[in-house]
Enzyme design. Structure first.
Site, short mmCIF file in Angstrom:
data_model
loop_
_atom_site.label_atom_id
_atom_site.label_comp_id
_atom_site.label_asym_id
_atom_site.label_seq_id
_atom_site.Cartn_x
_atom_site.Cartn_y
_atom_site.Cartn_z
N GLU A 157 5.64 41.91 67.97
CA GLU A 157 5.45 41.65 69.46
C GLU A 157 5.66 40.00 69.85
OE1 GLU A 157 1.97 43.42 71.11
OE2 GLU A 157 2.81 45.32 70.37
N ASN A 198 8.34 43.88 63.76
CA ASN A 198 7.88 45.21 64.46
C ASN A 198 7.36 44.50 66.14
OD1 ASN A 198 6.61 47.78 64.05
ND2 ASN A 198 4.75 46.96 64.85
N HIS A 234 5.81 53.72 71.37
CA HIS A 234 4.82 54.46 72.23
C HIS A 234 5.49 54.63 73.47
CE1 HIS A 234 1.37 52.65 69.54
NE2 HIS A 234 2.16 51.63 69.61
N GLU A 262 4.86 53.32 65.27
CA GLU A 262 3.69 53.64 65.88
C GLU A 262 3.92 54.95 66.94
OE1 GLU A 262 1.89 49.95 67.44
OE2 GLU A 262 2.36 49.12 65.85
N ASP A 264 3.82 57.64 69.40
CA ASP A 264 2.95 58.47 70.29
C ASP A 264 3.70 58.75 71.34
OD1 ASP A 264 2.36 56.18 71.56
OD2 ASP A 264 0.35 56.04 70.56
#
Ligand code: XIL
Length: 351
Positions: A157, A198, A234, A262, A264
């Site tokens: 990030e 990432n 996400h 990651e 979801d």
């Protein structure tokens, strides 16, 4: 009824999702393992407390996934709580689990603007001292896990959603190009480790995609060792096909390995206080899981497919409710580790 998706004869178990109960297909241990149905590694991030104390959780991790990521225990504050103290026990527990169960272990994360111990945020050294601290952290950690951790999220990030560089203690004290040195330091400590940049938001921010593409190109031109891009994903259950496809096209275009790192799919976009997770939501969520997996498998060339990792295992384990301040059900397993429609959808997406 979700059981209509399954051709094998499942044993029906009544599951409760939110306040709605419905039958969910269950299979005996020999029947299915999620990863065996997919043409690339399938992972989950794992929480250390549940790994140690919840036998059902570690059993599901071992059975369904062939790659694991430490949810928190390899972050700076967890591994390096004081300047001269490294705390390896929890991360080594995952190394041991991965080795005993034949799982790939992905390291997350060497450098981030969050999850820092107070001694770092309060660090008062000059730029040489900051550089030394950065390098020592990265190289001590990577050396410790050399040969045990396959790959690292080196920097997490670095960009804002608008593509500008996010202010952080690292940028403030070391300048924006510190990111390149993170990759160099990691590569020196373990030349075999696969090194990722990432981030999140690839599915909704073209500005961020452009910034990351520019970073990758500049690293390639300068010979900075980068081998992969991690896209957190996400996402929401209303995310569009076009946006998901745009993220995949960007990632394929880097020519690097691509990790959906990651995943979801949250459903409570309006942050309803007492959300009822309806069958319709479960199906819409499953549809998004299927679409992401299919888009990944179709758009990302085989040699670039590092795999897909969900951010934890069951709905009760997810970081989303505390992060968004409202309940949610974002994962392929429910709170009792029964398979939701999303589970089958992931398998279908990988076909
Ligand atoms: C989250 C964890 O899931 C939480 O348990 C923790 O409190 C904060 O971090 N992006 C990332 C992950 O890269 O490291 C974050 O994990 C979720 C967002």
């Amino acid at each position: 009824m979700f059981c209509i998706f399954w051709t094998a004869a499942p044993q029906m178990v009544s599951a409760s999702v939110g306040t709605i109960s419905f039958p969910v297909p269950q299979f005996s241990a020999a029947d299915t393992n999620l990863y065996q149905y997919l043409p690339f590694p399938m992972g989950a991030s794992v929480g250390i407390g549940r790994m140690k104390n919840n036998a059902k959780y570690s059993e599901v991790v071992s059975k369904e996934f062939n790659s694991i990521t430490a949810e928190n225990v390899m972050k700076f504050r967890a591994l390096h709580p004081a300047e001269n103290t490294f705390n390896w026990a929890d991360a080594d527990y995952l190394v041991d689990f991965a080795q005993k169960n034949g799982k790939r272990l992905h390291g997350h994360t060497l450098n981030w603007y969050q999850y820092l111990p107070a001694w770092v945020t309060n660090f008062s050294g000059d730029s040489i001292a900051w550089e030394n601290m950065l390098k020592t952290h990265i190289q001590t950690v990577v050396a410790h896990f050399k040969g045990k951790v396959t790959s690292w999220d080196v920097v997490n990030e670095y960009f804002n959603d608008d593509g500008t560089i996010r202010p952080s203690v690292w940028v403030k004290n070391l300048g924006p190009d510190y990111i390149a040195r993170c990759f160099q330091y990691a590569h020196e400590a373990d030349p075999d480790a696969i090194l990722f940049y990432n981030d999140y938001g690839h599915e909704y921010s073209s500005a961020k995609r452009t910034a990351i593409a520019n970073l990758v190109n500049s690293f390639k031109t300068r010979g900075v060792p980068i081998h992969g891009v991690g896209m957190q994903f996400h996402m929401t259950h209303t995310q569009s096909d076009a946006n998901i496809n745009a993220a995949m096209a960007f990632a394929a275009g880097t020519g690097l390995k691509v990790h959906i790192s990651e995943l979801d799919v949250r459903v409570n976009v309006n942050k309803v206080k007492h959300l009822i997770f309806t069958d319709a939501m479960a199906l819409q969520q499953a549809d998004r899981f299927r679409f992401v997996v299919k888009a990944y498998n179709t758009a990302i060339p085989k040699a670039q497919q590092f795999g897909i990792t969900t951010w934890n295992v069951g709905d009760a384990d997810s970081w989303v409710p505390s992060w968004q301040g409202a309940p949610d059900y974002p994962l392929p397993f429910d709170a009792n580790y029964l398979r939701k429609p999303a589970y089958k959808a992931i398998i279908e997406g990988g076909k």
